[in-house]
Structure formats: structure tokens, C-alpha cells
Design a protein around this motif. Structure first.
Motif, PDB file in Angstrom:
ATOM      1  N   PRO A   1       0.867  -1.002  -0.171  1.00 45.84           N
ATOM      2  CA  PRO A   1      -0.069   0.026  -0.030  1.00 45.84           C
ATOM      3  C   PRO A   1       0.999   1.223  -0.235  1.00 45.84           C
ATOM      4  O   PRO A   1       2.103   1.108   0.264  1.00 45.84           O
ATOM      5  CB  PRO A   1      -0.772  -0.227   1.393  1.00 45.84           C
ATOM      6  N   ALA A   2       0.224   2.346  -0.357  1.00 42.85           N
ATOM      7  CA  ALA A   2       1.162   3.646  -0.422  1.00 42.85           C
ATOM      8  C   ALA A   2       1.294   4.042   0.977  1.00 42.85           C
ATOM      9  O   ALA A   2       0.565   3.707   1.907  1.00 42.85           O
ATOM     10  CB  ALA A   2       0.274   4.755  -1.259  1.00 42.85           C
ATOM     11  N   GLY A   3       2.311   4.812   1.042  1.00 41.07           N
ATOM     12  CA  GLY A   3       2.647   5.417   2.437  1.00 41.07           C
ATOM     13  C   GLY A   3       3.691   4.937   3.131  1.00 41.07           C
ATOM     14  O   GLY A   3       4.015   5.467   3.997  1.00 41.07           O
ATOM     15  N   GLY A   4       4.253   3.889   2.635  1.00 37.87           N
ATOM     16  CA  GLY A   4       5.176   3.197   3.438  1.00 37.87           C
ATOM     17  C   GLY A   4       6.859   3.572   3.080  1.00 37.87           C
ATOM     18  O   GLY A   4       6.908   4.723   2.193  1.00 37.87           O
ATOM     19  N   SER A   5       7.723   2.887   3.594  1.00 40.06           N
ATOM     20  CA  SER A   5       8.999   3.282   3.481  1.00 40.06           C
ATOM     21  C   SER A   5       9.671   2.391   2.487  1.00 40.06           C
ATOM     22  O   SER A   5      11.078   2.187   2.803  1.00 40.06           O
ATOM     23  CB  SER A   5       9.860   3.660   4.561  1.00 40.06           C
ATOM     24  N   GLU A   6       9.087   1.702   1.481  1.00 34.60           N
ATOM     25  CA  GLU A   6       9.800   0.760   0.763  1.00 34.60           C
ATOM     26  C   GLU A   6      10.247   1.250  -0.223  1.00 34.60           C
ATOM     27  O   GLU A   6      10.156   2.373  -0.727  1.00 34.60           O
ATOM     28  CB  GLU A   6       8.535  -0.080   0.329  1.00 34.60           C
ATOM     29  N   PRO A   7      11.511   0.642  -0.958  1.00 31.71           N
ATOM     30  CA  PRO A   7      12.165   1.129  -2.063  1.00 31.71           C
ATOM     31  C   PRO A   7      11.059   1.238  -3.083  1.00 31.71           C
ATOM     32  O   PRO A   7       9.991   0.613  -3.305  1.00 31.71           O
ATOM     33  CB  PRO A   7      13.192   0.023  -2.388  1.00 31.71           C
ATOM     34  N   GLU A   8      11.549   2.171  -4.181  1.00 33.81           N
ATOM     35  CA  GLU A   8      10.785   2.331  -5.300  1.00 33.81           C
ATOM     36  C   GLU A   8      10.280   1.108  -6.149  1.00 33.81           C
ATOM     37  O   GLU A   8      11.686   0.656  -6.398  1.00 33.81           O
ATOM     38  CB  GLU A   8      11.095   3.487  -6.074  1.00 33.81           C
ATOM     39  N   GLY A   9       9.338   0.429  -6.494  1.00 30.35           N
ATOM     40  CA  GLY A   9       9.162  -0.484  -7.613  1.00 30.35           C
ATOM     41  C   GLY A   9       9.365  -1.867  -6.946  1.00 30.35           C
ATOM     42  O   GLY A   9       9.309  -2.188  -5.749  1.00 30.35           O
ATOM     43  N   CYS A  10       9.870  -2.924  -7.778  1.00 31.09           N
ATOM     44  CA  CYS A  10      10.039  -4.279  -7.448  1.00 31.09           C
ATOM     45  C   CYS A  10      11.320  -4.280  -6.346  1.00 31.09           C
ATOM     46  O   CYS A  10      12.270  -3.720  -6.630  1.00 31.09           O
ATOM     47  CB  CYS A  10      10.142  -5.022  -8.866  1.00 31.09           C
ATOM     48  N   TYR A  11      11.108  -5.138  -5.589  1.00 29.44           N
ATOM     49  CA  TYR A  11      12.301  -5.311  -4.541  1.00 29.44           C
ATOM     50  C   TYR A  11      11.887  -6.704  -3.855  1.00 29.44           C
ATOM     51  O   TYR A  11      10.919  -7.335  -3.596  1.00 29.44           O
ATOM     52  CB  TYR A  11      12.416  -4.365  -3.556  1.00 29.44           C
ATOM     53  N   TRP A  12      13.335  -7.215  -3.377  1.00 23.84           N
ATOM     54  CA  TRP A  12      13.327  -8.403  -2.636  1.00 23.84           C
ATOM     55  C   TRP A  12      13.150  -8.088  -1.039  1.00 23.84           C
ATOM     56  O   TRP A  12      14.244  -7.515  -0.558  1.00 23.84           O
ATOM     57  CB  TRP A  12      14.335  -9.379  -2.998  1.00 23.84           C
TER      58      TRP A  12
END
Length: 542
Positions: A221-232
Motif C-alpha cells: 500500500p501507499a505511504g510506506g518506506s519501501e524502495p521504489e518499484g520491485c524489490y526483494w
């Protein structure tokens, strides 16, 4: 402490001094260790490397040559150097930052796939459920899309998503086969290695497939601190994830979140998307014959992407199209119409659409007006609503300005959510979640809107749909928190072309305004209404 500081603290005996202008060579081994080698050794090592591999300035790779240990483990030699000529003039010059940026990706994993296809035509291509142009349309793909799948008899069977795409149309080539390289990095961002984030779920799944990872991406979901796009995501046994929300843009790797990049440029033609959602024979038939070709035509003229979600039944639609809408949440007790609309918008957000234009499946586009006609007056709004419903006609026809929201009572009385434009922002996605939550309580008398207009029109008591519907949920949420209207723009029937107008029977069409952008058929006989718009030449499909 940075890498340079750690290296200096651990290897003071390696160098007689710490001259910041001294040429450097860093050696990265399989454990990621680094060693700073004295200037004299640097020059000797560089000379040997030049003798073995030749000058580096002609190599297209941003990294140096790769050597192999006796155990087959790969190591990288990164030079902070710029070779000026073959005679060694200006042999080494450089800066610590460039070396460290290259070093950060010493342990990246790379793989290439050959079953990739690029759209060769200047427009878009259609995805079909069977290998036939006579079959229905599942979705469309814009010209910059990279697809994956195997070709058979002139059709590519898509991997990681349903459908087929023809490689040719008459004498025109639609698809060309290409090689695509994927790279999983351990730090930094994709741009550091001259690649791009992967924003498409199918491409993310394909990347994982060729890299030997589980290939079912969990859309975040939007609003997190994940890397942009696809990630492992390396923790807890590892999982493939995809983050395309605004909060993730520009974010790179962390200790447990490793971006997966590819050597393809971002697909920017999908920035504005039109969504079409339908289920059941009446609505999918109407969509495939009239309204979907109409919207594909309009999108092609304006460079927009069409995101289609159609299945024979509601259960199949939720399972096949929207299973990632609210992962882990059972949508029991929520209003079905509201869930379908919100999940359609969120699906478009999560495939990279920056603006999403919703129109009902029984609505047609009668004008080729681009969407920025309706957004340029207030480019900062998150949602652009139509406030030209006929339920409270006296109030809605008396709107004082072409644009601008008035009181929440006026908004709730005049809202027609058959055509809405959403911006992909954190606020928008949060608001959509609130609407979903509100849809559990539509029988609550609090949601009634009849007191706001003389006609006593109630958004929660529409004909054939009492205590239900997304308009009821939206109006009720605005009634509960009128402050959300600061994020809205309202498009009234004072505009020209008017953003949306209702369409009734064939006999009534003579009264339909000539400057209508979206015509929404609201009577039970949808086929009669849409066919009338087509027969009268108001709605074009080719």
C-alpha cells in the motif's frame, strides 16, 4: 561511520598517510570487505590490469572488470580512474565518491531473459482472451510497455497475466522480441547502475523468475518506506514485493529491502489511465461491443492507458483482478459496488498510473476533450468530482460557478460518481480506504442526504439500490468529515463541455446537451441507452 572511515580505522597500517587526493583502488571480495592500497601499489596494480584487460575507458560498463577466485567466487576491481589515452597520460584521476558508489553494487545479481517483447507500433495493442481478434478485449498496453511470454502461431501468450497479443496486424508489426536484463542490488538506487525501477507487476514477476526468486509479488500500500518499484524483502525467509506509491519514489535499498532493477526506461505514457470494470453478461457484453472500444479510441487519441478488469462473475472479478486490493482482509459486509470501484482505482495506482479516470461501464465518451481541460483550473486537487446529478436538479443546476465545491450538503446532493478523476497521492489512497470502511454502515440513518435539498434526494436510497452504492459511501464520509473537501475540485454543469451528464431513453436523447463529455446511462435498460448514443453518432468507437 561511513565506509571510508571504517576502512581507515581498520587499516591504518596499510598506508603511510591519508592523502584525500591520492589515487585509490578498492577491492571488493565475496564478503564485501574493502582494502585501501597505497599509491605505489595502486599504480602497479593498475598497470598490470591494463596489460591484461586493456584500457578501461572504452568499456560500456560503469563497473570495472570482474576477476574470479580459485573457488569460482567473483570479485570486482573498481577504479576511481579516468584513462585519457592509450599512452597513460592522465592515467589515474578520480574521487572517492564515485568509487564508493560503484563499490556499493559489488555483489549485485544479474540475469537476462530473451522472451521479452516491446510494442513496435506508435499507439497501443489489445490483449485478448484467445488467439483471435474476434474475441473480447481484456486490456490494452501502451506503446512503451515491455511484455513477457512465448510466441506461437503469431500470438504471444503473456506470462504472469492472462491473455494473448498478436505480433502483427495485417502488414504492421506490433511486437518485436528483445533481451531484458534484471539486476538485484544491495544498496543505492537503480539509477546508480544506469537502470530503472520496475513498476509493472508482470515485469516484477518475470525478474524474480529469472533471478531464481519466488515470482508472486505482494503489492504494498501507499505511504510506506519501501524502495521504489520491485524489490526483494530478505527478512522472514524472503518475499517479492512491489511499491509504486508516491512515498516510495526515489527510495533505494536498505539492509533487508533489495531493489530489483532493469535496463528499460520508465514507461511514462501510462501516467494517465482510464479504467473500465465490468462483470456479468449484460455489462461485459455492453462494454466489449460499445463502451470499451469507445474509451480505447479516446485514450489512443490522447495518449492515455486503459486498465480493464472484466470477468464473467463478481466472484471471478474479485479473485482474478483484485486479489491484491486489500491483501489479508476479508471484504465481507462491505458494499460490493463500492469495493469494485475502489479496487479498480487502487489497481491502476499500483501499476504506476499517476492520474486515474473512472467511468462507469454503462457510460460513453461523447467528446475528445483531454482531461487536463478539467484539471488545469486546480492542479493541486486530489479528486475531481462531477456535481451535476439530476436527483436534486434544482440545487445542482443552480451551481454558481463552473468549478469549485460549495457546502458539503450541496456536494452530497449533487454528486454523481459515474465519472471521477483521481490523483495517485497518499491522501487519495487513504481517503479511498476510508470510503471502503464507511461502506459497512450505509444503513445507518446518519448517511441520509435528503435533508440537504428540497427534492429530498437521498444518495443512500437510489432506485433499485437502497442502502448501498459508492455514492452513498462517499457522501456519508464527506458528511462525517467535511474537511476532506479541501482536497476536492467540483465540476458543475456550468462548464462547457460539461464533465458529465445523465442519459436516459432513446426518445430523451434530443434533450441531451450537445457539449457533453461523459454521458452516463442511468435507466435499467442500459443497452437501449448506449445503442442510441452510438446510432445517433454521439458516441464513437472507431
Amino acid at each position: 561511520m561511513g565506509d571510508s572511515a571504517r576502512m581507515r580505522a581498520g587499516h591504518q597500517d596499510d598506508c603511510a598517510h591519508d592523502d584525500h587526493n591520492a589515487p585509490l583502488v578498492y577491492v571488493a571480495n565475496g564478503q564485501g570487505g574493502m582494502r585501501k592500497i597505497a599509491t605505489a601499489v595502486c599504480l602497479v596494480a593498475t598497470t598490470l590490469l591494463l596489460l591484461v584487460f586493456g584500457p578501461f575507458h572504452s568499456s560500456p560498463s560503469p563497473r570495472g572488470p570482474r576477476l574470479h577466485t580459485s573457488g569460482g567466487e567473483s570479485i570486482s576491481v573498481m577504479l576511481a580512474a579516468e584513462v585519457v589515452d592509450h599512452k597513460g597520460k592522465g592515467l589515474i584521476s578520480g574521487n572517492r565518491t564515485e568509487v564508493q558508489a560503484d563499490l556499493a553494487h559489488a555483489r549485485e545479481e544479474t540475469a537476462t531473459t530473451s522472451n521479452a517483447w516491446m510494442i513496435a507500433t506508435g499507439g497501443w495493442v489489445t490483449v485478448r482472451p484467445r488467439q483471435s481478434f474476434d474475441s473480447s478485449i481484456l486490456s490494452t498496453k501502451p506503446k512503451c510497455t515491455v511484455l513477457f511470454g512465448d510466441e506461437n502461431d503469431g500470438w504471444v501468450k503473456l506470462a504472469h497475466e492472462p491473455g494473448y497479443i498478436s505480433t502483427t496486424l495485417k502488414d504492421q508489426r506490433l511486437l518485436v522480441q528483445i533481451n531484458v536484463t534484471f539486476t538485484k542490488i544491495t544498496s543505492g538506487i537503480c539509477g546508480d547502475i544506469r537502470q530503472s525501477p520496475i513498476l509493472d507487476p508482470a515485469a516484477c514477476a518475470q525478474a524474480a523468475d529469472v533471478l531464481g526468486l519466488p515470482n508472486r509479488p505482494l503489492v504494498m500500500p501507499a505511504g510506506g518506506s519501501e524502495p521504489e518499484g520491485c524489490y526483494w524483502h530478505a527478512d522472514g525467509g524472503g518475499s517479492l514485493r512491489l511499491a509504486v506509491g508516491p512515498a516510495s519514489r526515489g527510495r533505494g535499498a536498505s539492509a533487508s529491502q533489495l531493489p530489483i532493477c532493469w535496463n528499460q526506461p520508465p514507461c511514462i505514457s501510462g501516467a494517465t489511465c482510464l479504467v473500465q470494470t465490468a462483470f456479468g453478461p449484460q455489462y461485459t457484453g455492453l462494454s466489449n461491443k460499445f463502451t470499451l472500444p469507445n474509451k480505447i479510441r479516446y485514450s489512443g487519441l490522447n495518449g492515455y492507458r486503459v486498465v480493464v478488469s472484466q470477468q464473467p462473475t463478481l466472484a471471478e472479478l474479485m479473485k482474478r483482478e483484485f486479489q491484491d486490493c486489500f491483501p489479508g482482509i476479508a471484504l465481507v459486509g462491505f458494499d460490493a459496488q463500492t469495493v469494485l470501484k475502489i479496487c479498480s482505482i487502487i489497481k491502476a495506482f499500483r501499476v504506476g498510473c499517476e492520474s486515474v479516470f473512472w467511468t462507469d461501464a454503462d457510460a460513453g465518451l461523447l467528446d475528445d476533450t483531454p482531461l487536463d481541460t478539467y484539471t488545469k483550473g486546480n492542479p493541486g486537487a486530489d479528486v475531481y468530482w462531477s456535481v451535476s446529478d439530476i436527483g436534486a436538479k434544482e440545487k445542482c443546476s443552480g451551481w454558481s460557478t463552473p468549478m469549485g465545491c460549495q457546502s458539503f450538503g450541496d456536494f452530497s446532493s449533487c454528486l454523481n460518481a459515474g465519472a471521477v478523476l483521481f490523483r495517485n497521492t497518499h491522501w487519495t489512497e487513504n481517503f479511498l480506504m476510508r470510503i471502503i470502511a464507511r461502506s459497512q454502515y450505509l444503513t445507518n440513518p446518519f448517511c441520509n442526504t435528503s435533508s440537504f435539498n428540497k427534492a429530498e434526494f437521498d444518495q443512500c436510497n437510489l432506485p433499485h439500490a437502497p442502502d448501498s452504492g459508492d455514492q452513498c459511501a462517499i457522501a456519508c464520509e464527506v458528511k462525517a468529515d467535511p474537511s476532506v473537501m479541501h482536497h476536492f475540485e467540483c465540476l458543475s454543469d456550468r462548464m462547457s463541455p460539461v464533465f458529465q451528464a445523465v442519459a436516459l431513453s432513446r426518445d430523451w436523447m434530443v434533450w441531451l446537451r450537445k457539449d457533453v463529455f461523459v454521458a452516463n446511462c442511468i435507466l435499467p435498460d442500459k443497452w437501449e441507452c448506449i445503442k442510441a448514443l452510438s446510432d445517433l453518432g454521439r458516441m464513437k468507437t472507431v
